[in-house]
Design an enzyme around this catalytic site. Structure first.
Site, PDB file in Angstrom:
ATOM      1  N   ALA A  69       1.044  -1.310   0.104  1.00 24.21           N
ATOM      2  CA  ALA A  69       0.055   0.019  -0.097  1.00 24.21           C
ATOM      3  C   ALA A  69       0.806   1.095   0.067  1.00 24.21           C
ATOM      4  CB  ALA A  69      -1.277   0.182   1.753  1.00 24.21           C
ATOM      5  N   GLY A 114       0.156  -4.535   1.012  1.00 22.99           N
ATOM      6  CA  GLY A 114      -0.609  -5.177  -0.051  1.00 22.99           C
ATOM      7  C   GLY A 114      -0.808  -5.552  -1.225  1.00 22.99           C
ATOM      8  N   GLU A 117      -0.914  -9.227   0.094  1.00 20.23           N
ATOM      9  CA  GLU A 117      -1.607  -9.495  -0.042  1.00 20.23           C
ATOM     10  C   GLU A 117      -3.153  -9.679  -0.906  1.00 20.23           C
ATOM     11  OE1 GLU A 117      -1.882  -6.139   2.945  1.00 20.23           O
ATOM     12  OE2 GLU A 117      -3.212  -7.351   3.955  1.00 20.23           O
ATOM     13  N   GLU A 137       3.678  -4.042   8.039  1.00 19.00           N
ATOM     14  CA  GLU A 137       2.923  -3.747   8.537  1.00 19.00           C
ATOM     15  C   GLU A 137       3.632  -3.192   9.654  1.00 19.00           C
ATOM     16  OE1 GLU A 137       2.754  -5.846   6.193  1.00 19.00           O
ATOM     17  OE2 GLU A 137       0.808  -4.804   4.588  1.00 19.00           O
TER      18      GLU A 137
HETATM   19  N1  COA Z   1       4.493   3.065  -1.347  1.00 17.94           N
HETATM   20  C1  COA Z   1       4.704   4.205  -1.833  1.00 17.94           C
HETATM   21  N2  COA Z   1       6.160   4.323  -2.611  1.00 17.94           N
HETATM   22  C2  COA Z   1       6.738   3.011  -1.930  1.00 17.94           C
HETATM   23  C3  COA Z   1       6.414   2.184  -1.874  1.00 17.94           C
HETATM   24  C4  COA Z   1       5.345   2.179  -0.726  1.00 17.94           C
HETATM   25  N3  COA Z   1       5.145   1.157  -0.619  1.00 17.94           N
HETATM   26  N4  COA Z   1       7.265   1.115  -2.001  1.00 17.94           N
HETATM   27  C5  COA Z   1       8.237   1.908  -3.035  1.00 17.94           C
HETATM   28  N5  COA Z   1       7.679   2.844  -3.426  1.00 17.94           N
HETATM   29  C6  COA Z   1       8.510   4.264  -4.160  1.00 17.94           C
HETATM   30  C7  COA Z   1       9.600   4.804  -3.914  1.00 17.94           C
HETATM   31  O1  COA Z   1       9.134   5.894  -2.599  1.00 17.94           O
HETATM   32  C8  COA Z   1      10.210   5.177  -4.229  1.00 17.94           C
HETATM   33  O2  COA Z   1       9.789   6.558  -4.931  1.00 17.94           O
HETATM   34  P1  COA Z   1      10.603   7.535  -5.182  1.00 17.94           P
HETATM   35  O3  COA Z   1      11.221   7.472  -6.664  1.00 17.94           O
HETATM   36  O4  COA Z   1       9.551   9.293  -5.674  1.00 17.94           O
HETATM   37  O5  COA Z   1      11.972   8.257  -4.692  1.00 17.94           O
HETATM   38  C9  COA Z   1      10.071   4.117  -5.837  1.00 17.94           C
HETATM   39  O6  COA Z   1       9.466   3.414  -5.303  1.00 17.94           O
HETATM   40  C10 COA Z   1      11.183   3.452  -6.090  1.00 17.94           C
HETATM   41  O7  COA Z   1      11.517   2.639  -4.331  1.00 17.94           O
HETATM   42  P2  COA Z   1      13.465   3.121  -3.921  1.00 17.94           P
HETATM   43  O8  COA Z   1      12.544   2.249  -2.243  1.00 17.94           O
HETATM   44  O9  COA Z   1      13.548   3.856  -4.298  1.00 17.94           O
HETATM   45  O10 COA Z   1      13.466   1.354  -4.162  1.00 17.94           O
HETATM   46  P3  COA Z   1      15.036  -0.008  -3.706  1.00 17.94           P
HETATM   47  O11 COA Z   1      14.750  -0.704  -4.280  1.00 17.94           O
HETATM   48  O12 COA Z   1      15.658   1.061  -3.164  1.00 17.94           O
HETATM   49  O13 COA Z   1      13.389  -0.157  -2.083  1.00 17.94           O
HETATM   50  C11 COA Z   1      12.050  -1.239  -1.766  1.00 17.94           C
HETATM   51  C12 COA Z   1      12.914  -1.128  -2.965  1.00 17.94           C
HETATM   52  C13 COA Z   1      10.875  -1.719  -2.085  1.00 17.94           C
HETATM   53  C14 COA Z   1      12.753  -2.531  -0.488  1.00 17.94           C
HETATM   54  C15 COA Z   1      11.721  -0.167  -1.079  1.00 17.94           C
HETATM   55  O14 COA Z   1      10.661   0.498  -1.880  1.00 17.94           O
HETATM   56  C16 COA Z   1      10.195  -0.555   0.265  1.00 17.94           C
HETATM   57  O15 COA Z   1      11.145  -0.737   1.549  1.00 17.94           O
HETATM   58  N6  COA Z   1       9.057  -0.268   0.556  1.00 17.94           N
HETATM   59  C17 COA Z   1       8.191   0.173   0.876  1.00 17.94           C
HETATM   60  C18 COA Z   1       7.820  -1.585   1.201  1.00 17.94           C
HETATM   61  C19 COA Z   1       6.622  -1.905   2.357  1.00 17.94           C
HETATM   62  O16 COA Z   1       7.068  -1.686   3.775  1.00 17.94           O
HETATM   63  N7  COA Z   1       5.101  -1.847   2.003  1.00 17.94           N
HETATM   64  C20 COA Z   1       4.159  -2.347   3.098  1.00 17.94           C
HETATM   65  C21 COA Z   1       3.382  -1.184   2.913  1.00 17.94           C
HETATM   66  S1  COA Z   1       1.983  -1.210   4.083  1.00 17.94           S
END
Ligand code: COA
Length: 264
Positions: A69, A114, A117, A137
């Site tokens: 999400a 999400g 999920e 989460e």
């Molecule tokens: N919500 C909003 N934006 C997200 C996102 C999320 N769940 N997951 C990734 N993004 C966005 C990042 O903010 C980034 O945006 P930007 O380029 O404008 O800064 C873009 O997607 C690329 O992600 P980035 O974090 O730079 O890639 P990465 O390869 O360094 O890391 C992840 C990848 C998946 C490990 C990392 O993005 C992450 O931890 N995301 C959140 C995962 C999470 O907790 N999801 C559950 C939510 S309840």
């Protein structure tokens, strides 16, 4: 059907539908607009079924199925907005389950929160070698809101589900396969989509009517006691004797020929 979705791409090939979540710059994270589009797409699909044998749900690009999400939008929410957001996400999961055709989640890369999920609301999951699953989460001070606390346990069992939810730990494709979250691992995304397509074609050789009823009974049975579930199975088993496909399938076996099903 509206064809101007901003975040969804849909195409059909060989009577298989390919639905791609298309928000690659944010790793296909689910904000309200994305979820509304998914809901609209699936509702349309249910009201006007397409002439396809199954649906493959995937994410744009190689890196991510759905990275969860949208955290940025959740950071601004209060209780009321949070409830509306979870309701919307859960509606999408119910709609995937309500489709009468099989739905395979083709998980390319991250399936987090999400995203994990959504994959759980599909019938089963195929994944690429770089797939990563987590319900992270609690790292954000949240709990899963689109079904993770309920469906994960059904799929992988109580203890692994609790460990995943409490630690938020990311697991790789191999581990996901080992614990029964994923059915099959493929090297590349192209191979992933092809394997999912082949399985849908294999299922399409069977009675589509019977497969649809089996899906419904299995989904509904999850909410019932074993006795209620068995009663539901018995009732639907009996009702299916009125179908064309049942008569054709059994007759074809006796006559030693290939059945020609009509899906009714
Ligand atoms: N919500 C909003 N934006 C997200 C996102 C999320 N769940 N997951 C990734 N993004 C966005 C990042 O903010 C980034 O945006 P930007 O380029 O404008 O800064 C873009 O997607 C690329 O992600 P980035 O974090 O730079 O890639 P990465 O390869 O360094 O890391 C992840 C990848 C998946 C490990 C990392 O993005 C992450 O931890 N995301 C959140 C995962 C999470 O907790 N999801 C559950 C939510 S309840």
């Amino acid at each position: 059907m509206s064809t101007n979705f901003q975040f969804l791409k849909y195409e059909e090939k060989n009577q298989v539908g390919f639905l791609t979540l298309n928000r690659e710059d944010k790793l296909n994270a689910l904000n309200e607009k994305v979820l509304q589009e998914l809901r609209e797409f699936l509702e349309n699909f249910i009201h006007e079924p397409k002439p396809i044998n199954g649906l493959i749900f995937t994410g744009a690009g190689e890196k991510s199925f759905i990275a969860g999400a949208d955290i940025a939008s959740m950071s601004e929410m209060d209780e009321k907005k949070g409830e509306a957001f979870a309701t919307l996400g859960q509606q999408v999961t119910f709609l995937f389950e309500a489709l009468k055709i099989p739905v395979i989640a083709a998980v390319n890369g991250f399936a987090l929160g999400g995203g994990c999920e959504m994959s759980l609301a599909c019938d089963f999951i195929y994944a690429t070698e770089n797939a990563r699953f987590a319900l992270p989460e609690v790292s954000l001070g949240l709990i899963p809101g689109f079904g993770g606390t309920q469906r994960l346990e059904n799929v992988i069992g109580r203890n692994y589900a609790r460990e995943m939810v409490y630690t938020g730990r990311m697991i790789n494709a191999e581990e996901a396969l080992r614990i029964g979250l994923v059915n099959k691992i493929l090297k590349t995304k192209a191979e992933l989509l092809q394997a999912a397509e082949e399985t849908i074609k294999e299922i399409a050789q069977k009675s589509p009517y019977a497969v649809g009823i089996a899906k419904k009974v299995m989904n509904n049975g999850n909410d019932l006691t074993i006795a209620e579930g068995l009663r539901l199975e018995r009732e639907r088993f009996a009702a299916i004797f009125n179908s064309y496909d049942m008569k054709e399938g059994t007759k074809a076996f006796v006559e030693k020929r290939k059945a020609s099903f009509k899906g009714k």
